[in-house]
Design a protein around this motif. Structure first.
Motif, PDB file in Angstrom:
ATOM      1  N   PHE A 550      44.034  30.157  34.064  1.00 47.17           N
ATOM      2  CA  PHE A 550      43.037  30.485  35.077  1.00 47.17           C
ATOM      3  C   PHE A 550      43.045  31.973  35.347  1.00 47.17           C
ATOM      4  O   PHE A 550      44.086  32.625  35.223  1.00 47.17           O
ATOM      5  CB  PHE A 550      43.352  29.752  36.391  1.00 47.17           C
ATOM      6  CG  PHE A 550      42.783  28.376  36.475  1.00 47.17           C
ATOM      7  CD1 PHE A 550      41.777  28.085  37.393  1.00 47.17           C
ATOM      8  CD2 PHE A 550      43.258  27.353  35.656  1.00 47.17           C
ATOM      9  CE1 PHE A 550      41.265  26.804  37.484  1.00 47.17           C
ATOM     10  CE2 PHE A 550      42.741  26.079  35.738  1.00 47.17           C
ATOM     11  CZ  PHE A 550      41.732  25.799  36.668  1.00 47.17           C
ATOM     12  N   ARG A 551      41.890  32.530  35.744  1.00 49.83           N
ATOM     13  CA  ARG A 551      41.836  33.921  36.162  1.00 49.83           C
ATOM     14  C   ARG A 551      42.629  34.073  37.463  1.00 49.83           C
ATOM     15  O   ARG A 551      42.535  33.229  38.348  1.00 49.83           O
ATOM     16  CB  ARG A 551      40.386  34.343  36.404  1.00 49.83           C
ATOM     17  CG  ARG A 551      39.537  34.350  35.155  1.00 49.83           C
ATOM     18  CD  ARG A 551      39.697  35.617  34.346  1.00 49.83           C
ATOM     19  NE  ARG A 551      39.264  36.791  35.111  1.00 49.83           N
ATOM     20  CZ  ARG A 551      39.550  38.040  34.729  1.00 49.83           C
ATOM     21  NH1 ARG A 551      40.257  38.258  33.639  1.00 49.83           N
ATOM     22  NH2 ARG A 551      39.137  39.051  35.445  1.00 49.83           N
ATOM     23  N   ALA A 552      43.377  35.151  37.562  1.00 50.44           N
ATOM     24  CA  ALA A 552      44.252  35.338  38.721  1.00 50.44           C
ATOM     25  C   ALA A 552      43.466  35.324  40.029  1.00 50.44           C
ATOM     26  O   ALA A 552      43.879  34.716  41.014  1.00 50.44           O
ATOM     27  CB  ALA A 552      45.010  36.654  38.600  1.00 50.44           C
ATOM     28  N   TYR A 553      42.308  35.989  40.003  1.00 49.93           N
ATOM     29  CA  TYR A 553      41.545  36.106  41.244  1.00 49.93           C
ATOM     30  C   TYR A 553      41.012  34.747  41.677  1.00 49.93           C
ATOM     31  O   TYR A 553      41.047  34.380  42.844  1.00 49.93           O
ATOM     32  CB  TYR A 553      40.404  37.105  41.061  1.00 49.93           C
ATOM     33  CG  TYR A 553      39.528  37.254  42.269  1.00 49.93           C
ATOM     34  CD1 TYR A 553      40.056  37.717  43.480  1.00 49.93           C
ATOM     35  CD2 TYR A 553      38.180  36.940  42.224  1.00 49.93           C
ATOM     36  CE1 TYR A 553      39.255  37.858  44.593  1.00 49.93           C
ATOM     37  CE2 TYR A 553      37.367  37.071  43.336  1.00 49.93           C
ATOM     38  CZ  TYR A 553      37.919  37.535  44.515  1.00 49.93           C
ATOM     39  OH  TYR A 553      37.125  37.660  45.633  1.00 49.93           O
ATOM     40  N   THR A 554      40.552  33.980  40.687  1.00 52.66           N
ATOM     41  CA  THR A 554      40.027  32.650  40.984  1.00 52.66           C
ATOM     42  C   THR A 554      41.134  31.757  41.542  1.00 52.66           C
ATOM     43  O   THR A 554      40.955  31.094  42.569  1.00 52.66           O
ATOM     44  CB  THR A 554      39.442  32.022  39.712  1.00 52.66           C
ATOM     45  OG1 THR A 554      38.423  32.887  39.221  1.00 52.66           O
ATOM     46  CG2 THR A 554      38.849  30.657  39.989  1.00 52.66           C
ATOM     47  N   THR A 556      43.829  32.663  43.006  1.00 49.49           N
ATOM     48  CA  THR A 556      44.215  33.139  44.340  1.00 49.49           C
ATOM     49  C   THR A 556      43.221  32.650  45.393  1.00 49.49           C
ATOM     50  O   THR A 556      43.616  32.150  46.445  1.00 49.49           O
ATOM     51  CB  THR A 556      44.265  34.673  44.353  1.00 49.49           C
ATOM     52  OG1 THR A 556      45.174  35.102  43.335  1.00 49.49           O
ATOM     53  CG2 THR A 556      44.741  35.207  45.692  1.00 49.49           C
TER      54      THR A 556
ATOM     55  N   TYR B  39      40.394  42.479  38.326  1.00 52.83           N
ATOM     56  CA  TYR B  39      40.508  41.212  39.080  1.00 52.83           C
ATOM     57  C   TYR B  39      41.721  40.396  38.649  1.00 52.83           C
ATOM     58  O   TYR B  39      42.203  39.549  39.390  1.00 52.83           O
ATOM     59  CB  TYR B  39      39.224  40.381  38.962  1.00 52.83           C
ATOM     60  CG  TYR B  39      38.209  40.747  40.023  1.00 52.83           C
ATOM     61  CD1 TYR B  39      38.275  40.192  41.297  1.00 52.83           C
ATOM     62  CD2 TYR B  39      37.205  41.669  39.761  1.00 52.83           C
ATOM     63  CE1 TYR B  39      37.362  40.536  42.271  1.00 52.83           C
ATOM     64  CE2 TYR B  39      36.283  42.018  40.739  1.00 52.83           C
ATOM     65  CZ  TYR B  39      36.369  41.455  41.995  1.00 52.83           C
ATOM     66  OH  TYR B  39      35.468  41.789  42.968  1.00 52.83           O
ATOM     67  N   GLU B  40      42.212  40.667  37.450  1.00 58.37           N
ATOM     68  CA  GLU B  40      43.401  39.953  37.001  1.00 58.37           C
ATOM     69  C   GLU B  40      44.655  40.637  37.555  1.00 58.37           C
ATOM     70  O   GLU B  40      45.619  39.981  37.928  1.00 58.37           O
ATOM     71  CB  GLU B  40      43.434  39.919  35.463  1.00 58.37           C
ATOM     72  CG  GLU B  40      44.403  38.913  34.864  1.00 58.37           C
ATOM     73  CD  GLU B  40      44.074  37.455  35.202  1.00 58.37           C
ATOM     74  OE1 GLU B  40      42.951  37.160  35.655  1.00 58.37           O
ATOM     75  OE2 GLU B  40      44.969  36.617  35.024  1.00 58.37           O
ATOM     76  N   PRO B  43      44.428  40.338  42.191  1.00 52.85           N
ATOM     77  CA  PRO B  43      43.628  39.247  42.774  1.00 52.85           C
ATOM     78  C   PRO B  43      43.637  39.282  44.296  1.00 52.85           C
ATOM     79  O   PRO B  43      42.758  38.731  44.933  1.00 52.85           O
ATOM     80  CB  PRO B  43      44.307  37.986  42.238  1.00 52.85           C
ATOM     81  CG  PRO B  43      45.666  38.398  41.828  1.00 52.85           C
ATOM     82  CD  PRO B  43      45.559  39.838  41.417  1.00 52.85           C
TER      83      PRO B  43
END
Lengths: 625, 201
Positions: A550-554, A556, B39-40, B43
């Motif tokens: 998963f993307r880190a931002y997603t 989070t 964004y990675e 986050p």
């Protein structure tokens, strides 16, 4: 236990309860209530207590002893150092000048110089008990007048040591009165210089033993985790110090004060304080009743004019000196008046110094009785004086300094934040706050841990935080936030309930082990609840999603959303949970709860399916094609 | 001497973007090109300023690659500019750290080029809409190159997208060479056209 004793106890206690309640109702302070109660039951009005008033006095003096112990506890040497100017300056002016004045008057009347000196020193004393109690009740402890009063009283409490030590040197050896009551047998027959040496030795003993003996013993007792044992040892400590002091003919109050100062820096400060407090209040009440009861109305009736003259003369002379001292120290007029009126009485140490001088045959019986009576009257008048000031003088002086909102006091260490429980959870909070420049008052009930943390430079106090008196001693009155981080959920809940009840202004941030603890706290009305099992678990799960690509931002954001949703659902389920079967926390109930949660999750949009930011998922594209 | 390129990639939902996913595949694996996926990395939006400054110092050309949400850059990239371009470092007294560096946007947008014009739905051209960023670059004494733009991002046939990706690859290769013909580049509305001319030549 003798019937006689019980009857006495009933008389004293009911006099106290009745008169204080009455005094409070009509807006007087409790000290006056006790004094009036004492007069009522004394030998000259109701005659319920006779000559054993003397014994009661002896017993009740313990109130003063404990009060000084507490004052000592609240006074860390470092803070004392900050106050040194006020204490030494104001105190020495007040004491020195007043003593000189009275000494002059005594010589003028034609007394021996020894007698003049002893009496002058005795009468220079003001009443620590009455003044501090009154200031505290009126919330004026931190005002300029309060601080100045405290400084002067502290100086007097200290100066009593050399006075009592030096009195034996004033006496002519041949004519000591035979006194059966005082247990000074041990040093009475020694030569004067040796007596003085013994006195100094006793003080040194208290200072050293406090540091190197008492604290380690308290640590040992703390490890037993038995509260009553700690209370017993606190009392034992005060009583033993008092006994040692009496043995060498010093005031027990002083010894207690010294012991308090020695322990002020130890982690047991708050705990000792809250253990001794109730005894102090009760015994101090008894002390005031005793003062009231011991007023010799017969003597006053015989020589009303003389007693009145003495009382007024003393008050006027003392007030003049106080007012000038206040002026020198640039106090505002309204504060100065309060300071002057407050300290114009003759205090309880006068009883001590006078009776000791009488035993040493420095003063004669007639004057001893007269001055004792005058002192008691003077103490009684003191609260009345303050009321007169409050009602008729102060309003015309304009500005009135109230307690400052912020705790800018130097007397007691008070922070905005109190952390209860300093295990892994609490100490993390403490470290973070400290890193951001916020100091907290920390309470913990594990003496080993307290020890370690103190070594690491944290100011941690040992004590059971569920006790409301300890929370009060830790400064709940002035704090803004209480962080309830005790490991045991039951203890934590108890603490929170207590604080909600007694300090409703405190904002509570509470630790909870799990949902069920959280529900309990929600029932009590706590809004800020931090579940150990929520944030950490979600944090881990977020990282798990990242490892799965998963993307880190997603991930989070999903974690944050989940927490938000979970806290919302908590509020909903808090009410629902009673509809589930009532047997509270059985395994079955837990499983039902989990099941319900997982069911609810299905209906929530907990996956990332929103269509904001446009676009479709690659696999959806393929499905369409 | 070769130029080092730092690609600051900012996409809050890469998992939903075919175009950017594809573009990233075409970035040459060269020592002189660093892909930095904001964004990675951040986050929680908590940007490590010291590290970002070091990265900027080590590179000569900065690329802001992002979807063109609401005529602008995504929030994390804005946050990055706000806290990394410090006074006294990037601009203002003694702020010379970025002097002479080149900066350009690599943008995807849903609509065709024709509607980005006066009297059209979007009223402005893309270079006009990028004015605040152009001025930011100027304030930091950087050279603001024309943007690399991919239009019709939602409806792009796969072959079209591939073509853009190859252009992107070529752009990165070209930018690495020294002696960039800056005057020539500046004559193009989009840097895409310069790359295409180079390809045809």
């Amino acid at each position: 236990m003798s019937e006689f004793f019980l009857l006495q106890a009933i008389i004293y206690l009911s006099a106290g309860v009745f008169c204080v309640a009455l005094a409070k109702r009509i807006g007087l302070n409790s000290v006056l209530g006790y004094l009036i109660g004492g007069m009522l039951i004394g030998p000259y009005i109701l005659g319920l207590v006779g000559n054993e008033g003397e014994d009661i006095m002896h017993f009740a003096e313990f109130g003063v002893v404990m009060m000084l112990f507490l004052i000592g506890l609240e006074l860390e040497p470092a803070q004392f150092w900050q106050m040194r100017k006020a204490v030494l300056g104001l105190g020495s002016i007040q004491f020195g000048v007043t003593t000189l004045l009275f000494y002059g008057v005594g010589l003028a009347i034609g007394w021996q110089w020894q007698m003049s000196l002893a009496i002058a020193m005795a009468l220079s004393m003001s009443s620590t008990a009455i003044v501090l109690q009154t200031l505290k009740e009126k919330g004026l402890s931190q005002s300029a007048a309060g601080q100045a009063s405290f400084s002067v009283l502290l100086f007097q409490d200290i100066v009593v040591i050399p006075i009592l030590a030096l009195l034996p040197l004033l006496t002519s050896q041949s004519q000591i009165h035979i006194v059966e009551k005082h247990s000074q047998a041990i040093i009475k027959d020694l030569p004067a210089w040796l007596q003085t040496a013994m006195v100094i030795g006793a003080v040194a003993t208290v200072l050293l033993a406090g540091n190197y003996l008492v604290v380690p013993i308290l640590r040992m007792i703390a490890k037993t985790k038995l509260r009553e044992l700690f209370t017993a040892s606190a009392l034992l400590l005060v009583v033993s110090v008092s006994y040692l002091m009496e043995l060498v003919g010093l005031s027990a109050a002083l010894g207690a004060f010294l012991a308090g100062v020695v322990l002020a820096n130890s982690e047991f400060r708050h705990e000792l304080e809250s253990n001794i407090q109730p005894f102090k209040s009760l015994l101090l009440g008894l002390f005031f009743i005793g003062v009231g009861a011991s007023i010799d109305f017969k003597l006053i009736a015989q020589k009303p004019l003389l007693v009145t003259a003495i009382v007024l003369g003393l008050a006027v002379l003392k007030a003049v000196v106080l007012f000038i001292a206040g002026k020198i120290f640039k106090m505002k007029t309204d504060q100065n008046i309060l300071f002057t009126f407050g300290l114009a009485q003759v205090g309880e140490f006068a009883f001590v110094v006078l009776s000791f001088s009488f035993q040493l045959a420095i003063i004669d019986k007639t004057w001893n009785d007269l001055l004792m009576a005058s002192t008691a009257v003077s103490m009684t008048l003191s609260p009345i004086l303050l009321i007169i000031n409050e009602k008729y003088i102060d309003p015309y002086l304009g500005t009135q300094e109230k307690e400052p909102d912020k705790s800018t006091d130097t007397i007691e260490e008070k922070h905005d934040v109190i952390i209860a429980g300093f295990g892994h959870f609490g100490s993390t909070i403490g470290r973070f706050l400290r890193a951001n420049g916020i100091e907290a008052t920390i309470l913990d009930f594990d003496s080993d841990r307290v020890d370690l943390l103190r070594k690491m430079g944290f100011k941690v106090y040992y004590g059971d935080a569920t006790r409301i008196d300890l929370i009060a001693a830790a400064g709940a009155e002035n704090a803004k936030i209480l962080i309830a981080a005790i490991d045991s959920p039951a203890a934590n809940a108890q603490l929170i309930k207590n604080v909600k009840k007694h300090f409703p202004h405190l904002h509570i941030l509470a630790r909870a082990k799990n949902r069920f603890d959280a529900y309990e706290l929600m029932d009590v009305g706590v809004t800020d609840i931090y579940r150990e099992t929520l944030y950490t678990s979600v944090h881990l799960a977020v990282d798990a999603l990242k490892f799965l690509g998963f993307r880190a931002y997603t991930a989070t954001r999903q974690g944050q959303n989940f927490i938000r949703y979970d806290e919302k659902s908590m509020r909903k389920l808090q009410l629902d949970r009673y509809n589930l079967q009532q047997y509270a926390l059985s395994a079955k109930h837990q499983i039902e709860m989990q099941e319900k949660l997982l069911q609810e999750d299905l209906f929530q949009n907990l996956t990332d399916r929103g269509h904001s930011w446009g676009g479709t998922l690659p696999h959806e594209e393929e499905a369409k094609a | 001497m070769q130029h080092n390129i730092l690609i600051l990639f900012a996409h809050p939902r890469l998992e939903r973007s075919k175009n950017h996913h594809q573009l990233l595949q075409y970035i040459p694996k060269s020592k002189g090109i660093t892909l930095h996926d904001l964004y990675e990395e951040y986050p929680d939006f908590n940007i490590d300023v010291k590290r970002e400054k070091e990265l900027l110092t080590q590179h000569d050309i900065i690329i802001w690659q992002h979807p063109f949400y609401w005529y602008s850059i995504p929030p994390l990239l804005k946050q990055w500019i706000d806290i990394v371009f410090e006074f006294g470092w990037a601009y203002g007294t003694g702020g010379t750290a970025l002097r002479g560096k080149k900066v350009l946007h690599v943008i995807t947008t849903g609509d065709p080029e024709t509607v980005y014009a006066e009297n059209q739905p979007h009223s402005f051209t893309i270079p006009q809409l990028l004015a605040p960023l152009q001025q930011t670059a100027r304030e930091c004494s950087m050279e603001f190159l024309p943007p690399f733009v991919i239009h019709n991002a939602h409806r792009l046939p796969f072959e079209e997208l591939e073509k853009h990706c190859r252009d992107y690859y070529l752009l990165l290769v070209l930018l690495q060479q020294d002696n960039l013909p800056l005057t020539v580049i500046h004559q193009h509305k989009y840097i895409n056209y310069w790359v295409q001319n180079k390809r045809e030549a």
